[in-house]
Design a protein around this motif. Structure first.
Motif, short mmCIF file in Angstrom:
data_model
loop_
_atom_site.label_atom_id
_atom_site.label_comp_id
_atom_site.label_asym_id
_atom_site.label_seq_id
_atom_site.Cartn_x
_atom_site.Cartn_y
_atom_site.Cartn_z
N LYS A 1 0.77 5.94 -7.44
CA LYS A 1 -0.33 6.85 -7.77
C LYS A 1 0.13 8.29 -7.69
CE LYS A 1 -3.78 3.67 -6.01
NZ LYS A 1 -4.34 3.20 -4.72
N GLU B 1 -4.61 3.33 4.21
CA GLU B 1 -4.34 2.78 2.89
C GLU B 1 -4.47 1.27 2.85
OE1 GLU B 1 -3.70 4.76 0.18
OE2 GLU B 1 -4.11 6.39 1.56
N SER C 1 2.04 10.63 -4.39
CA SER C 1 1.65 11.11 -3.08
C SER C 1 2.26 12.47 -2.80
CB SER C 1 2.11 10.10 -2.02
OG SER C 1 2.30 10.74 -0.78
N ASN D 1 -8.12 -0.77 -2.45
CA ASN D 1 -6.78 -0.78 -3.02
C ASN D 1 -6.75 0.00 -4.32
OD1 ASN D 1 -5.74 -2.24 -1.00
ND2 ASN D 1 -5.89 -4.21 -2.05
N ASP E 1 2.07 1.54 -3.63
CA ASP E 1 1.01 2.00 -4.53
C ASP E 1 0.69 3.47 -4.34
OD1 ASP E 1 0.99 -0.51 -5.51
OD2 ASP E 1 -0.99 -1.07 -4.77
N SER E 2 0.82 3.94 -3.11
CA SER E 2 0.56 5.37 -2.94
C SER E 2 1.65 6.18 -3.64
CB SER E 2 0.41 5.74 -1.45
OG SER E 2 1.65 5.68 -0.80
N SER F 1 0.83 -1.20 0.00
CA SER F 1 0.00 0.00 0.00
C SER F 1 0.87 1.25 0.00
CB SER F 1 -1.00 -0.01 1.16
OG SER F 1 -0.36 -0.21 2.39
N GLU G 1 -8.58 5.95 -5.39
CA GLU G 1 -7.50 6.93 -5.48
C GLU G 1 -7.39 7.72 -4.19
OE1 GLU G 1 -6.48 10.92 -7.86
OE2 GLU G 1 -8.32 9.84 -8.32
N ARG G 2 -6.16 7.88 -3.76
CA ARG G 2 -5.94 8.52 -2.48
C ARG G 2 -6.39 9.97 -2.47
NH1 ARG G 2 -4.55 9.76 1.87
NH2 ARG G 2 -2.73 10.47 2.97
N ASN H 1 -0.50 5.13 6.61
CA ASN H 1 -0.56 4.06 5.61
C ASN H 1 -1.26 2.84 6.20
OD1 ASN H 1 0.26 2.57 3.12
ND2 ASN H 1 1.53 1.44 4.57
N THR I 1 4.37 12.49 0.39
CA THR I 1 5.71 11.93 0.28
C THR I 1 6.62 12.86 -0.51
OG1 THR I 1 4.69 9.77 0.28
CG2 THR I 1 7.01 9.87 -0.34
N GLN J 1 3.65 8.90 8.42
CA GLN J 1 3.36 8.29 7.12
C GLN J 1 3.09 6.79 7.29
OE1 GLN J 1 6.74 8.02 4.40
NE2 GLN J 1 5.35 8.31 2.68
#
Ligand SMILES: Nc1nc2c(ncn2[C@@H]2O[C@H](COP(=O)(O)OP(=O)(O)OP(=O)(O)O)[C@@H](O)[C@H]2O)c(=O)[nH]1
Ligand SMILES: [Mg+2]
Lengths: 233, 634
Positions: free
Chosen positions: B309, B380, B311, B440, B305-306, B302, B443-444, B376, B314, B372
């Motif tokens: 996608k 997430e 972040s 999963n 994947d963030s 996860s 979208e964040r 997560n 991050t 974080q």
């Protein structure tokens, strides 16, 4: 709604679930508490704490459930959860023989370390994967049942004999179909001696006393019509 | 037309770009990084001189009208980030103007070149500008890109799909190779530990190759940091006995990929602690770490994947807070402090992944990299959320102390399982399903209603026996927050979502922004509007899931490029303006803030500067609402 009945004597019972990873502990709890099932449930990290009421004819039992993580690395934390527990549900996956061995280890540890009066139920889960499915509860059908989609690897006979020797309650369940799930908890509720209810409250139980008792009742969906017993939750 | 006129009169708008009125930097507050931070979120410090005023002089010092690109380190990642769609020439591309627009033909977009965008001639009206002007300025970023012609991102919507088990190996391998991003972890002895895509049997031989390559350079005392193969960039991080490898075709810089790998390492430490990790390999270098890490895989995925996608958190190494009035936040902090248990180390209230309130001991702050990991795990990955009820989780927060475990109490308010919220539950829409698999793929950054409304109380203690104490604290807190009405306040603030540009700076021609408050190590961003609906307010239908995913990734790719240029080793940049065929973007760094924004490709630089200025003034005004300044200290 069930909670509108005249109040019966009510007591808390601390219950812990133990067993190898992925045998379906969290799924059993999810079925019991929310009457729900998730196909790909993620592994529990640490432990989850949930409560659920169970209405017996003469009294109400409020289960305080510790759903522990089965992964090896959390094993050292287990004593914290079974200490003071009045009941334990030791779960194995009846399609996986090693999980019964692990279950036997848990039973031995509980008998050595937990409160002397603890009520232990041995539960073989994932009955829906066997050919007897969620049917009549399944007689032992021996080792030859590999064919025709039967994934059973632990016979009813074997587990039942062991449970009787050790004085455990014994059930085969399916968290997926809901078969026998409520029955396990009701049987445990009935097996808890009246006397231990008066006295034996976990050290933390009093902390939760402030929460209204009926919270769960209002918020949960209708019961599975198949559930025969009286857990009105 | 009105918009155009406005832009004209502000043609020299860049010279009006001044920072918000200088003010003393806010007091140092949690959560913040160690100055020397080794956190995964670490980014190169901005190279700006300590001034709060960005004047036109600052800007002109950045001009490289002669195209002196040599000043910039040519980042190896540029090979990757150069879009594949070559052969395209912008209409202005062959105008021999010193304006550097020319360099923005999409075939030439290495990071160094972006810098020259701020090139001189602020008041000059070049032919290029006139041509741009004549085009509509209302084109939204990425609007010109049609689905189906995805260029770089072709296939991205399948990026997160599982590789099927039951197909032939060559097909599975082909699917595996089509993924745009890979993360792999292996031991220095070559034992595979983790791969984001493909089971380990599928990728085993590749792991072996990677191990051989890394070990070769290790043996020569010249550690391999990264290399490019085809259009994929490989970045390697070595942490003690572990090798971390990121393989990306998404164009991130090496530093950005390295900070992602660092976060994965932090997750491993969070599961094991550093002494345990060292011990395992000291005794048996060939240990298979998968067993001790059991269950961590979904957390690593996860996280991975963030990053894939995209972040913002991050990228900026910062946290996002829920916007609240100062007095409200203060009241919540006070209620929080009043219900505090003796056993508490840190207390957090989080709504929809945004921080609402923090309480902490005076001598300890919280590190973004630790937060974080917590976010997560809670938001997430499904492991805790789907459990229902309350959780008690042992974990190590490596930036706080990588040698031992803390214990985290977590409780979600979902209006369904908690008595305190029965009243509220009545007004709630039907409950979301706890389907972790669909989460999963969600979208964040989207304003997902379900996610936005998740409110969690997180209480952390060093005492593993303190569950019931913290539970009691939480029950008190929940009752108080409900009674005082703050819970519904939090809920409605969360439901409101991120600020919209049109509320922040009405009429501004900016489509999206990120604003990081450097002192607070926090950021805020605007909501992502569907491209076509933004300014015309035309009620476009909600974009579908994959489309949203792509829009978000495009935006994040642009931000990553901007960020990389601003933080490139030898780039002493304060302001950067870039135009590509599908979007214009602007970055601006001062000691107070880092600001990034995106607009349609035809929006003039002056208009962007003006919009940026207004947003920054808004952020300044709203500082105490947007950011947690101090938090509750005990
Ligand atoms: N077919 C079938 N699958 C089940 C049943 N119960 C659980 N599962 C599945 O088995 C997997 C593991 O279930 P969990 O409930 O997470 O197992 P657990 O014992 O809590 O695992 P840990 O938390 O890691 O200890 C999940 O994918 C469930 O969907 C069942 O009765 N039948
Ligand atoms: Mg579980």
């Amino acid at each position: 709604m069930a909670d509108s009945n005249t109040p019966k004597p009510s007591s808390s019972v601390k219950l812990v679930l133990l067993g190898e990873a992925a045998v379906g502990k969290s799924s059993l709890v999810l079925r019991f508490v929310n009457n729900d099932f998730q196909e790909n449930k993620e592994p529990t990290i640490g432990a989850a704490f949930l409560t659920q009421k169970c209405n017996l004819p003469t009294r109400t039992i409020k289960f305080e459930i510790w759903d522990t993580a089965g992964q090896e690395r959390f094993a050292s934390l287990a004593p914290m959860y079974y200490r003071n527990a009045q009941a334990a549900l030791v779960v194995y996956d009846l399609t996986k023989p090693t999980s019964l061995i692990k279950a036997k280890h848990w039973v031995a540890e509980l008998q050595r370390q937990a409160s002397p009066g603890i009520v232990i139920a041995l539960v073989g889960n994932k009955l829906d994967l066997t050919s007897d499915g969620a049917g009549s509860g399944g007689d032992a059908d021996g080792a030859g049942a590999e064919d025709s989609g039967d994934a059973r690897k632990v016979t009813t006979e074997e587990a039942k004999t062991y449970a009787e020797e050790e004085g455990l309650l014994f059930f085969e369940t399916s968290a997926k179909t809901g078969y026998n799930v409520t029955e396990v908890f009701t049987a445990i509720a009935n097996a808890i001696p009246e006397t231990s209810l008066k006295t034996a409250r976990g050290p933390g139980a009093s902390h939760t006393a402030g929460r209204t008792e009926e919270q769960r009742v209002n918020l949960n969906g209708p019961r599975d019509p198949n559930a025969k017993e009286g857990c009105a939750c | 037309m009105a918009r155009q006129a406005e832009a004209e009169t502000n043609d020299d708008g860049a010279s009006k770009v001044t920072s918000p009125s200088p003010s003393p930097p806010p007091p140092p507050l949690p959560p913040r990084r160690k100055p020397s931070g080794e956190g995964p979120a670490q980014v190169a410090p901005a190279q700006a001189k300590p001034t709060t005023a960005v004047s036109s002089i600052d800007i002109s010092t950045l001009s490289f009208p002669d195209g002196s690109r040599g000043t910039f380190s040519t980042n190896a990642a540029q090979a990757v980030s150069a879009p594949a769609a070559s052969g395209y020439v912008t209409p202005v591309g062959d105008l021999a103007d010193s304006m550097s627009i020319m360099s923005f033909a999409p075939t030439l977009r290495p990071h160094g070149d972006l810098a020259s965008l701020v090139a001189g001639g602020l008041n000059r009206k070049s032919r290029a500008w006139n041509m741009l002007r004549s085009q509509s300025e209302t084109v939204q970023p990425f609007e010109s890109i049609e689905l189906g012609a995805l260029g770089d991102l072709a296939g991205f919507e399948r990026e997160f799909d599982e590789i099927p088990d039951n197909t032939a190996d060559d097909i599975r391998l082909a699917i595996w190779k089509s993924k745009m991003k890979h993360y792999m972890i292996l031991s220095s002895a070559g034992k595979p530990i983790y791969s984001r895509h493909g089971d380990l049997s599928l990728v085993n031989s590749y792991m072996g190759i990677i191990q051989t390559i890394i070990s070769f350079y290790e043996g020569a005392n010249n550690p391999l940091l990264g290399f490019t193969a085809g259009n994929a960039r490989f970045v390697i991080a070595i942490e003690g006995p572990l090798y971390f490898v990121a393989i990306s075709r998404l164009g991130e810089s090496d530093a950005q990929l390295r900070s992602q790998l660092e976060a994965l390492y932090m997750q491993i430490l969070s599961t094991l602690t550093l002494p345990t990790l060292k011990n395992i390999f000291a005794h048996r270098p060939s240990t298979d770490l998968r067993k001790p890490l059991e269950g961590t895989e979904s957390l690593l995925s996860s996280l991975a994947d963030s990053f894939t996608k995209g972040s913002p958190s991050t990228l900026l190494g910062a946290l996002e807070c829920l916007r609240l009035r100062k007095s409200q936040r203060l009241a919540i902090n006070n209620i929080f402090l009043k219900s505090r248990s003796e056993k508490l180390l840190y207390g957090l209230i989080v709504a929809g992944g945004k921080l609402v309130s923090v309480i902490r001991p005076r001598k300890h702050s919280l590190h973004p990299s630790d937060l974080q990991l917590i976010f997560n795990m809670l938001f997430e990955s499904g492991s805790i959320k789907s459990g229902g009820g309350e959780s008690w989780v042992p974990l190590c927060l490596p930036a706080f102390n990588n040698r031992g475990y803390l214990y985290m109490y977590v409780s979600f308010f979902d209006g369904r399982t908690d008595a305190a919220f029965v009243g509220e539950a009545a007004q709630q829409s039907p409950e979301s399903s706890h389907d972790s698999t669909s989460e999963n793929n969600s979208e964040r950054a989207s304003n997902n209603v379900e996610d936005e409304e998740e409110i969690a109380i997180i209480l952390i203690s060093p005492d593993k026996e303190s569950f019931y104490d913290l539970k009691e604290m939480r029950d008190k807190l929940a009752a108080q927050l409900t009674k005082s009405g703050h819970l519904s306040l939090i809920r409605s603030a969360a439901r409101e979502g991120r600020p919209k540009i049109q509320t922040v700076a009405p009429g501004a021609q900016i489509s999206h922004f990120l604003y990081k408050s450097r002192a607070n190590v926090q950021f805020c961003m605007s909501s992502v509007e569907p491209a076509s609906a933004a300014q015309t307010a035309a009620a476009a239908p909600e974009p579908s899931g994959p489309e949203k995913l792509l829009t978000h990734r495009r935006l994040m790719t642009l931000y990553h490029e901007l960020h990389a240029s601003m933080h490139a080793k030898y780039a002493h940049l304060k302001v950067l303006h870039a135009v590509s065929e599908d979007a214009a973007s602007l970055a601006w760094i001062t000691p107070i803030f880092e600001f990034y924004c995106v607009a349609g490709p035809n929006v003039s630089r002056a208009a962007m500067a003006q919009g940026a200025n207004r947003i920054i003034q808004w952020a300044k005004r709203e500082e105490e609402r947007l950011f947690i300044i101090g938090g509750g200290v005990f």
